[in-house]
Design an enzyme around this catalytic site. Structure first.
Site, PDB file in Angstrom:
ATOM      1  N   ASP A  39       0.846  -1.192   0.000  1.00  0.00           N
ATOM      2  CA  ASP A  39       0.000   0.000   0.000  1.00  0.00           C
ATOM      3  C   ASP A  39       0.886   1.249   0.000  1.00  0.00           C
ATOM      4  OD1 ASP A  39      -2.310  -1.492   0.070  1.00  0.00           O
ATOM      5  OD2 ASP A  39      -2.484  -1.440   2.257  1.00  0.00           O
ATOM      6  N   TYR A  67       6.847  -8.384   8.613  1.00  0.00           N
ATOM      7  CA  TYR A  67       6.506  -6.978   8.815  1.00  0.00           C
ATOM      8  C   TYR A  67       6.819  -6.545  10.241  1.00  0.00           C
ATOM      9  CZ  TYR A  67       3.571  -7.572   4.623  1.00  0.00           C
ATOM     10  OH  TYR A  67       3.104  -7.849   3.360  1.00  0.00           O
ATOM     11  N   ASP A  81      -6.599   1.362   9.053  1.00  0.00           N
ATOM     12  CA  ASP A  81      -5.344   2.067   9.312  1.00  0.00           C
ATOM     13  C   ASP A  81      -5.641   3.533   9.600  1.00  0.00           C
ATOM     14  OD1 ASP A  81      -5.726   3.363   6.860  1.00  0.00           O
ATOM     15  OD2 ASP A  81      -4.265   2.140   5.791  1.00  0.00           O
ATOM     16  N   ARG A 181      -3.379  -5.070   8.320  1.00  0.00           N
ATOM     17  CA  ARG A 181      -4.371  -4.134   8.879  1.00  0.00           C
ATOM     18  C   ARG A 181      -5.518  -4.894   9.537  1.00  0.00           C
ATOM     19  NH1 ARG A 181      -6.573  -0.953   4.104  1.00  0.00           N
ATOM     20  NH2 ARG A 181      -5.533  -2.463   2.760  1.00  0.00           N
TER      21      ARG A 181
END
Length: 297
Positions: A39, A67, A81, A181
């Site tokens: 993203d 991550y 988010d 997310r």
């Protein structure tokens, strides 16, 4: 001609397609593609396949991703988010303990079903979910099965008594298709409080990590550096058994022939002149082509 994988450390406010566009212009190469969309607001590892390495993209997607990020307990958004519209706010009157948060994270480890955020690129009836969201159209989001190999709390959570919010850092290792997310949002639901992801950085993907990554701006400023920074195709196959081909075997492989090999490995990397030329897979008594690379000498 460049052949290999350029590991880019993507900056914020760029799409993965933007990175490919800029590299195509800087390197004057058309045969180029990325493995694993990030993203715009997410930074970190974006593997870019160049030349013959574009044949690896589907395989690259199958490798786990890692991550590091930040979450916040106290409010939730429609996008899961910090860029989204706030849907719910609920002050915490006391902080969750490290053990409570980690226990919540542990409940998501393994194979799970996940619902993607409404603001995502998942398609329903040929249309992206974010397009439905922007038009205010309600649509059922398809569930997907993903694997969560690790979901860990890092550092000590920080409680803001005045705001009634608690921030926490996390590390995740997961399969392709995972929406981090959603994991943060779902953790909030597990703990009984709204939660949102506030920051995310990918630290590893397709077998490459952030230590091997380079900024796009560095390549654009000095395109010839790509020659020394690119990861060779062979680097992707370091966990495969490698077999060096004889001249006779190489002639057969060039024609895609099935061959006999002295191994029982499920898949092997076949090398000639010190370069991986093909991946063959076991079909009983013989091995057959799984992926043909046939890189130029």
């Amino acid at each position: 001609m460049l052949n290999g994988i350029l590991v880019i450390d993507k900056d914020k406010d760029m799409t993965s397609a933007d990175v490919v566009y800029h590299l195509r212009r800087a390197l004057h190469i058309r045969k180029i593609g990325h493995a694993g969309t990030l993203d715009p607001e997410v930074t970190g590892v974006l593997p870019i396949a160049i030349g013959q390495a574009t044949k690896l993209i589907e395989l690259m997607h199958t490798r786990p991703k890692k991550y590091e990020g930040q979450g916040l307990l106290g409010y939730a958004t429609d996008s899961y988010d910090a860029t989204g519209r706030v849907l719910k706010e609920e002050k915490l009157d006391h902080p969750f303990t490290t053990e409570e948060i980690q226990a919540g994270m542990d409940s998501f480890k393994g194979e799970i079903e996940q619902v993607p955020p409404i603001y995502s690129a998942v398609k329903v009836n040929g249309k992206h979910l974010y397009e439905y969201a922007r038009e205010g159209i309600a649509v059922e989001r398809p569930k997907r099965t993903v694997d969560i190999y690790d979901y860990l709390l890092i550092d000590k959570p920080v409680f803001d008594e005045e705001k009634g919010q608690e921030s926490f850092g996390f590390e995740i290792e997961c399969s392709k298709g995972t929406y981090v997310r959603s994991l943060v949002n779902d953790l909030g639901e597990k703990l009984g409080k709204p939660a949102v992801m506030t920051e995310l950085r990918r630290t590893a993907s397709s077998g490459f990590d952030i230590s091997q990554a380079v900024k796009l701006s560095e390549i654009e400023a000095n395109p010839e550096k790509a020659d020394e920074l690119i990861q060779p195709i062979d680097a992707f196959f370091t966990n495969y058994e490698t077999i060096d081909l004889s001249d006779d075997q190489w002639k057969k492989v060039q024609n895609g022939a099935w061959i006999k090999l002295e191994t029982d490995a499920k898949k092997v990397a076949l090398r000639y002149n010190k370069k991986v030329k093909a991946i063959y897979e076991n079909k009983g008594r013989l091995y057959c082509p799984s992926l043909m690379l046939l890189q130029n000498e």
